[in-house]
Design an enzyme around this catalytic site. Structure first.
Site, short mmCIF file in Angstrom:
data_model
loop_
_atom_site.label_atom_id
_atom_site.label_comp_id
_atom_site.label_asym_id
_atom_site.label_seq_id
_atom_site.Cartn_x
_atom_site.Cartn_y
_atom_site.Cartn_z
N GLN A 317 0.83 -1.20 0.00
CA GLN A 317 0.00 0.00 0.00
C GLN A 317 0.86 1.26 0.00
O GLN A 317 0.54 2.25 -0.67
CB GLN A 317 -0.92 0.00 1.23
CG GLN A 317 -1.73 1.26 1.43
CD GLN A 317 -2.74 1.51 0.33
OE1 GLN A 317 -3.18 0.58 -0.34
NE2 GLN A 317 -3.10 2.77 0.12
N GLU A 318 1.98 1.20 0.72
CA GLU A 318 2.85 2.38 0.82
C GLU A 318 3.70 2.60 -0.42
O GLU A 318 3.80 3.72 -0.92
CB GLU A 318 3.76 2.23 2.05
CG GLU A 318 3.06 2.38 3.39
CD GLU A 318 2.66 3.83 3.67
OE1 GLU A 318 3.03 4.73 2.90
OE2 GLU A 318 1.97 4.05 4.68
N SER A 319 4.35 1.55 -0.92
CA SER A 319 5.36 1.76 -1.96
C SER A 319 5.27 0.82 -3.15
O SER A 319 6.09 0.91 -4.07
CB SER A 319 6.75 1.57 -1.34
OG SER A 319 6.94 0.21 -0.95
N TYR A 443 -7.20 3.51 3.01
CA TYR A 443 -5.89 2.95 3.30
C TYR A 443 -6.01 1.61 4.05
O TYR A 443 -5.44 0.60 3.65
CB TYR A 443 -5.13 3.97 4.14
CG TYR A 443 -3.72 3.62 4.55
CD1 TYR A 443 -2.64 3.89 3.73
CD2 TYR A 443 -3.48 3.07 5.81
CE1 TYR A 443 -1.34 3.61 4.14
CE2 TYR A 443 -2.19 2.79 6.23
CZ TYR A 443 -1.11 3.06 5.39
OH TYR A 443 0.16 2.78 5.80
#
Length: 491
Positions: A317-319, A443
């Site tokens: 999800q972040e990168s 998120y």
């Protein structure tokens, strides 16, 4: 003499009455116990089901879990008995075993759709879910828009399923409709067959496809084959309805007291609507990028007592598992840490191993900071939200949730109030002010979905490795037997 005769007649009447009373007592005492009484006496509730993501399965710790399992466990607890689940591989076998008294199964719970044909065989509890039958097609093939577009094509369905029944009914109107009933497969395997091109079309339930879609990006929904249909527990038809009535009352309460809604949120509420591009990208990166970092993630997850699939989902999800990722706000690395957070943690955020360790440590710190009364899994979902939006904004949302009559310790309640932090009428009185409150909601939902996909991907991988090991062992044994046979002396 007359007095004596009257006394004798009275004694006879009393004795006769006592005899009848004793007989009645003996009949009551000898009455066979009903199903519910036998279950409580044995201490076991035996249920037929099918292993899978919409029914029951083992979690990362090896403990049973799942939507159906949650209800079954609660019902068994209410009865004060142990839950015993017997896995059945085909629907035809499930209904046959359910109706066989020698089997000893009390009922079946396997996401069973209620149909007129099945009502002839079993008795259904009140409904606890609704699904639609959907036509799934392989991307690249012509998308059918209606049932008539499928005439002349071969449609794959699970043998003995309600989908086969639906197609049989539709064939009266569409005589060129043809389908193949595939045995010994579940919905996931059927979708995978379409994904791989073994079939161009299949019928699966909407909830099952929603769970599986991200693993098979070459598939999509063509159209809904049916309207919403009820899903229920199935009981053998019998004059003894003691267990059925107990289950009926349990299900009615579960539908009204919020238990089913809570289970639906826990197991299906996080399902993201990945478009075809997003699903393709996730599948591709799972193959090409994740293996490089999987070992480190597993090691770090063990160190901090986390599920490595959760850590991997957070990183995706972040990168998107890109160690050089950079956002417009300046966060960087696999776990997209801010510079200040990385300094506090004492890690180099551009070093992939340090970034993974730092991200894991940070999410654990946030989770530990939350009030102890917040239980799992709500605790983890709130920690993830704080990872994204900040602990202060999460606390503002919890205060707002309580102020508006919700439960600040339940993620679904807090989730519903987080977006309000973007509205002036609410954020002007919050301690930390404005926040893009809708972002942590999406998120957390995405991470939960990615975690589910990774969990099931690992499970498929383990099953295939186990099958290969069994086949390899069988081949080795066969080779040994052949070798021993060829070495035997001639007679």
């Amino acid at each position: 003499m007359m007095m004596r005769s009257r006394v004798l007649r009275y004694v006879r009447r009393v004795c006769k009455g006592l005899a009848l009373s004793c007989c009645a007592s003996l009949l009551v005492a000898s009455k066979a116990p009903n199903t519910l009484e036998r279950i409580k006496a044995s201490g076991e509730l035996v249920v037929l089901s099918q292993n899978g993501p919409t029914t029951y399965y083992e979690d990362a710790s090896g403990n049973p879990t799942g939507f159906e399992y949650g209800m079954l466990h609660a019902f068994a607890e209410e009865l004060g008995v142990k839950l015993v689940i017997r896995d059945v591989h085909s629907l035809d076998d499930l209904f046959a075993r359910l109706r066989d008294p020698e089997e000893g199964a009390h009922f079946a719970a396997a996401g069973l759709t209620v149909t007129p044909e099945r009502r002839e065989l079993v008795r259904f509890s009140p409904s606890y879910f609704e699904v639609r039958q959907q036509i799934i097609y392989r991307l690249g093939e012509k998308r059918p828009r209606r049932t008539s577009d499928l005439e002349g094509e071969t449609i794959a369905v699970i043998a003995g399923s309600a989908h086969a029944e639906e197609l049989k009914k539709l064939s009266h109107r569409y005589p060129n409709l043809s389908w193949e009933e595939v045995s010994d497969v579940d919905a996931m395997e059927l979708v995978e067959m379409v994904h791989q091109g073994q079939y161009n079309y299949a019928v699966v339930d909407s909830n099952a496809y929603a769970v599986h879609r991200g693993l098979y990006p070459n598939t999509a929904v063509a159209f809904n084959l049916s309207q919403f249909q009820p899903v229920s527990w199935a009981f053998p038809k019998s004059d003894d309805d003691s267990l059925y009535q107990s289950a009926r009352l349990f299900m009615l309460r579960a539908n009204t007291n919020g238990m089913i809604a809570q289970l639906r949120e826990e197991f299906f509420g996080h399902i993201s609507d990945l478009n075809a591009g997003g699903a393709q990208a996730f599948a591709k990166r799972s193959r090409e990028r994740l293996p490089k970092w999987r070992g480190v993630m597993q090691k770090v997850a063990d160190q901090y007592e986390l599920d490595w699939h959760l850590l991997a989902a957070l990183s995706y999800q972040e990168s998107h598992w890109n160690p050089r990722a950079r956002s417009r706000t300046g966060v960087r690395g696999l776990m997209m840490l801010t510079l200040s957070t990385a300094r506090e943690l004492g890690v180099n955020r551009l070093n992939p191993e340090e970034s993974i360790e730092g991200g894991a440590r940070y999410i654990v710190q946030i989770r530990n900071k939350l009030p102890e009364r917040i239980r799992e899994p709500d605790r983890t979902w709130m920690a993830l939200a704080a990872y994204n939006v900040g602990y202060g904004h999460l606390e503002d949302a919890r205060v707002l949730t309580e102020r508006m009559g919700g439960n600040p310790d339940l993620w679904p309640d807090v989730r519903d109030h987080l977006p309000l932090l973007a509205k002036r009428q609410y954020y002007k009185s919050s301690k930390h002010g404005y926040a893009r409150g809708w972002e942590p909601v999406t998120y957390v939902q995405n991470i939960r979905h990615y975690q589910t996909l990774l969990n099931w991907s690992s499970r498929i991988e383990e099953q295939r490795l186990a099958a290969n090991d069994e086949n390899g062992a069988a081949l080795t044994e066969k080779s040994t037997v052949e070798a021993e046979g060829s070495a035997a002396p001639a007679l």
